[in-house]
Write a protein that holds these residues in place. Structure first.
Motif, PDB file in Angstrom:
ATOM      1  N   ALA A  25       0.841  -1.205   0.000  1.00 50.11           N
ATOM      2  CA  ALA A  25       0.000   0.000   0.000  1.00 50.11           C
ATOM      3  C   ALA A  25       0.874   1.252   0.000  1.00 50.11           C
ATOM      4  CB  ALA A  25      -0.933   0.003   1.214  1.00 50.11           C
ATOM      5  N   LEU A  29       1.285   4.236  -3.024  1.00 52.84           N
ATOM      6  CA  LEU A  29       0.754   5.564  -2.695  1.00 52.84           C
ATOM      7  C   LEU A  29       1.296   6.634  -3.647  1.00 52.84           C
ATOM      8  CD1 LEU A  29      -1.023   6.878  -0.502  1.00 52.84           C
ATOM      9  CD2 LEU A  29       1.038   7.281   0.825  1.00 52.84           C
ATOM     10  N   GLY A  32      -0.017   9.687  -6.735  1.00 52.52           N
ATOM     11  CA  GLY A  32      -1.380  10.156  -6.465  1.00 52.52           C
ATOM     12  C   GLY A  32      -2.413   9.057  -6.359  1.00 52.52           C
ATOM     13  N   TYR A  34      -4.796   6.092  -4.738  1.00 47.65           N
ATOM     14  CA  TYR A  34      -5.474   5.800  -3.474  1.00 47.65           C
ATOM     15  C   TYR A  34      -5.213   4.339  -3.125  1.00 47.65           C
ATOM     16  CZ  TYR A  34      -7.800  10.263  -3.838  1.00 47.65           C
ATOM     17  OH  TYR A  34      -8.048  11.604  -3.917  1.00 47.65           O
ATOM     18  N   VAL A  35      -5.026   4.076  -1.838  1.00 47.90           N
ATOM     19  CA  VAL A  35      -4.697   2.713  -1.411  1.00 47.90           C
ATOM     20  C   VAL A  35      -5.480   2.330  -0.159  1.00 47.90           C
ATOM     21  CG1 VAL A  35      -2.354   2.819  -2.343  1.00 47.90           C
ATOM     22  CG2 VAL A  35      -2.756   3.505   0.028  1.00 47.90           C
ATOM     23  N   GLN A  36      -5.667   1.037  -0.008  1.00 47.50           N
ATOM     24  CA  GLN A  36      -6.176   0.480   1.250  1.00 47.50           C
ATOM     25  C   GLN A  36      -5.365  -0.780   1.550  1.00 47.50           C
ATOM     26  OE1 GLN A  36     -10.293  -0.533   0.572  1.00 47.50           O
ATOM     27  NE2 GLN A  36     -11.059   1.444   1.290  1.00 47.50           N
ATOM     28  N   ARG A  59      -8.897   6.525  -8.367  1.00 48.56           N
ATOM     29  CA  ARG A  59     -10.023   7.271  -7.796  1.00 48.56           C
ATOM     30  C   ARG A  59     -10.114   7.023  -6.301  1.00 48.56           C
ATOM     31  NH1 ARG A  59     -15.225   5.597 -10.526  1.00 48.56           N
ATOM     32  NH2 ARG A  59     -16.035   6.910  -8.860  1.00 48.56           N
ATOM     33  N   ARG A  62     -13.883   4.159  -1.577  1.00 51.22           N
ATOM     34  CA  ARG A  62     -14.945   4.334  -0.587  1.00 51.22           C
ATOM     35  C   ARG A  62     -15.493   3.009  -0.089  1.00 51.22           C
ATOM     36  NH1 ARG A  62     -18.528   8.585  -4.007  1.00 51.22           N
ATOM     37  NH2 ARG A  62     -18.788   6.664  -5.187  1.00 51.22           N
ATOM     38  N   LEU A  63     -15.004   1.905  -0.663  1.00 54.81           N
ATOM     39  CA  LEU A  63     -15.495   0.596  -0.231  1.00 54.81           C
ATOM     40  C   LEU A  63     -14.837   0.212   1.081  1.00 54.81           C
ATOM     41  CD1 LEU A  63     -15.357  -1.376  -3.603  1.00 54.81           C
ATOM     42  CD2 LEU A  63     -17.426  -0.835  -2.315  1.00 54.81           C
ATOM     43  N   TYR A  64     -15.648  -0.122   2.072  1.00 56.01           N
ATOM     44  CA  TYR A  64     -15.112  -0.573   3.361  1.00 56.01           C
ATOM     45  C   TYR A  64     -15.617  -1.974   3.639  1.00 56.01           C
ATOM     46  CZ  TYR A  64     -13.575   4.196   4.023  1.00 56.01           C
ATOM     47  OH  TYR A  64     -12.950   5.394   3.865  1.00 56.01           O
TER      48      TYR A  64
END
Lengths: 191, 394
Positions: A25, A29, A32, A34-36, A59, A62-64
């Motif tokens: 992750a 990064l 630019g 996005y990472v989870q 992008r 938003r998924l959790y």
């Protein structure tokens, strides 16, 4: 890379699988993105099967929730394949990276992988024993996953491994891990 | 400007607390909050803050010490989860009743029994009537931003109230995600120096806190608390505007997502709102006019504004990650109240789903299933049952 890449890691407690997901992750990064990175929390015990996940996207993420249809499946401990179907839910063009001394063709058969899915193998445990002196396959697996997916360049990954391990370990251990990452990257085979 | 990092929700909140540099932190560890106080303790040990740390022997004592320190005239923090906050319960009322602006991250976790360490909103919803201001957060970024803003809200001279900042245990607290830190100097300037009000340590001006007030004036005292709560909304908006100028990130009393032209919508808190937004986009792509409302300020609850935002809809599902056994879900009760009072008597049909208790995953298909049910209700299909558990293993 415009789409979201979802990765599922299968390992056993104590093999550094969660750390691998974290380092990946951090490495992704840059530019630019996005990472989870998150593990599936349960009763943590050394040797117990565990899963960890990554999402990487241009992008906002938003998924959790856990990854159920991974694009990449990284199997840090091949013995888990005897106990569960690591291919479950994998997308049609999924990439499997498996820690094993076996040939990709044999793993393809074991997994019952589709022709459109790619299989990579790397003997990460042997590399780890040679380079780090302990069977901790996470560093060579990181190298292999990055090679198989092209998510980041090798020097960039190595830099992140140095940053992450530098806080806790001696120079000798760090250098062993860096060598292990590089060998995982170079020795992974597709078939 | 800020620094882009990949950190857990707990790490983000711990750093917001470090940047606020409180005078006192009283703490007692509990999963999944432990990581916050552990990190903050190391900030103290390493001299990164000037905070005096109090290792209490229970959460009841941690909140008691926080109350004492705040009454003495200090900026005070603590943090907790679940059983920890349940044990604080009587002291929570005392903190708010004495108008002490204690800031407390609450890492939301299920309540026993049976024992469960995972995320749901039973703890925060149980503190609904304690007189604390509550801000809820979808992500590590929002938890960090809300923690910084909480100091400005709670310490505002028109309010002087304790604030709890809620985020989902494990789902956000222990997951690494990209977010942006503000610079230490920017945060310090934004929060500003602590200005005590009636501090006990001002010994030239002796005073009492929490004395006995019987039938003569207790009722008036409580009306005053009610009136102070009425001022919170404007302060939150004012602080959020100022924060937007600093950070570029805009916050309101709640987030409206694709709601303006929507016909159906979910009302949903915290991380599950993020997952649901992706599903709203997916359904919009299929021509379904879906939207979402994510509450942020839950106490005081902005009934009028929420009523205005939802009244044009045909059908709404209020999603609760907590239950009020024998009643509807706690959020459903608020939304029902808001809609009953909404101007013009125009209101959507409302249903209530209980989801994700004890950390049960809330998946995109869960959100999709509920939204597709709303499509049918909007067309006139009967409501089978107002309150229903979803994602249940049968």
């Amino acid at each position: 890379m415009s789409e979201m890449i979802e990765i599922r890691w299968h390992g056993r407690g104590g093999q550094g699988t969660v750390t691998a997901a974290k380092v990946l992750a951090d490495a992704c990064l840059s530019g630019g993105r996005y990472v989870q990175a998150f593990p599936e929390y349960g009763p943590e015990r050394a040797g117990a099967p565990l899963r960890a996940y990554n999402r990487i996207s241009d992008r906002e993420l938003r998924l959790y929730c856990p990854v159920t249809n991974p694009k990449v499946v990284s199997v840090v401990d091949a013995s888990i394949m005897d106990a569960m179907n690591v291919a479950e839910g994998a997308v049609d063009d999924a990439i499997f990276v498996v820690n094993t001394a076996k040939e990709p063709a044999e793993i393809r058969k074991t997994l019952g992988a589709k022709a459109t899915q790619k299989i990579f193998t790397v003997d990460a445990t042997s590399i780890a024993i040679n380079e780090i002196g302990r069977p901790l396959p996470n560093s060579p697996m990181l190298g292999a996953v990055v090679r198989a997916t092209g998510l980041v360049e090798l020097p960039h990954l190595s830099e992140e491994v140095r940053k992450s391990f530098g806080k806790k370990f001696s120079e000798k251990i760090i250098n062993g891990n860096l060598k292990a990452v590089e060998r995982g990257y170079k020795e992974v085979r597709e078939g | 400007m800020g620094k882009i990092v990949a950190v857990t929700g707990n790490e983000a909140v711990a750093n917001a607390l470090r940047q606020a540099d409180p005078d006192v932190c009283s703490l007692y560890p509990i999963t999944p909050q432990t990581d916050i106080v552990q990190r903050f303790s190391s900030f103290v040990a390493n001299g990164l803050v000037k905070t005096e740390l109090i290792n209490a022997e229970s959460e009841h004592s941690a909140m008691s010490a926080a109350i004492g320190a705040a009454a003495a005239g200090g900026r005070v923090i603590t943090a907790t989860s679940s059983q920890g906050m349940a044990l604080m319960w009587e002291m929570l009322h005392i903190a708010s009743g004495m108008n002490l602006p204690i800031i407390m991250p609450l890492v939301n976790r299920a309540l026993s029994a049976p024992l469960n360490i995972h995320g749901d909103h039973s703890d925060g919803m149980g503190a609904r009537d304690t007189g604390w201001v509550q801000l809820w957060s979808e992500s590590a970024q929002e938890a960090y931003d809300n923690t910084i803003m909480a100091f400005r809200v709670g310490e505002h001279m028109d309010i002087r109230l304790p604030v709890m900042v809620c985020m989902d245990g494990f789902i956000v607290s222990h997951s690494i995600a990209r977010m942006e830190y503000l610079e230490d100097g920017e945060v310090k300037k934004f929060i500003g120096p602590y200005v005590p009000k009636n501090p006990l340590l001002d010994i030239e001006h002796p005073k009492s806190f929490g004395p006995l007030i019987l039938t003569d004036l207790y009722h008036e005292y409580k009306r005053l608390q009610h009136e102070i709560m009425g001022r919170v909304k404007n302060v939150v908006l004012q602080v959020s505007d100022e924060f937007a100028r600093l950070s570029g990130r805009k916050y309101g009393l709640f987030e409206s997502y694709r709601l303006e032209d929507a016909e159906i919508a979910l009302v949903i808190l915290n991380s599950a709102a993020g997952t649901s937004k992706d599903v709203v986009d997916e359904l919009r792509g299929k021509g379904i006019k879906a939207g979402l409302l994510k509450p942020r300020l839950f106490r005081p609850f902005p009934y009028e504004e929420v009523g205005q935002a939802l009244k044009h809809l045909k059908a709404v599902c209020v999603m609760d990650r907590a239950d009020s056994f024998g009643g509807y879900g706690p959020m459903f009760m608020e939304i029902s109240s808001a809609m009953y009072q909404a101007d013009g008597g125009q209101r959507p049909r409302l249903i209530n789903k209980i989801y994700g208790l004890g950390g049960r995953d809330f998946m995109p298909h869960d959100a999709r299933g509920v939204l597709l049910e709303l499509v049918e209700i909007a067309k006139g299909a009967p409501v089978r049952t107002v309150k229903e558990y979803i994602g249940v293993r049968e």
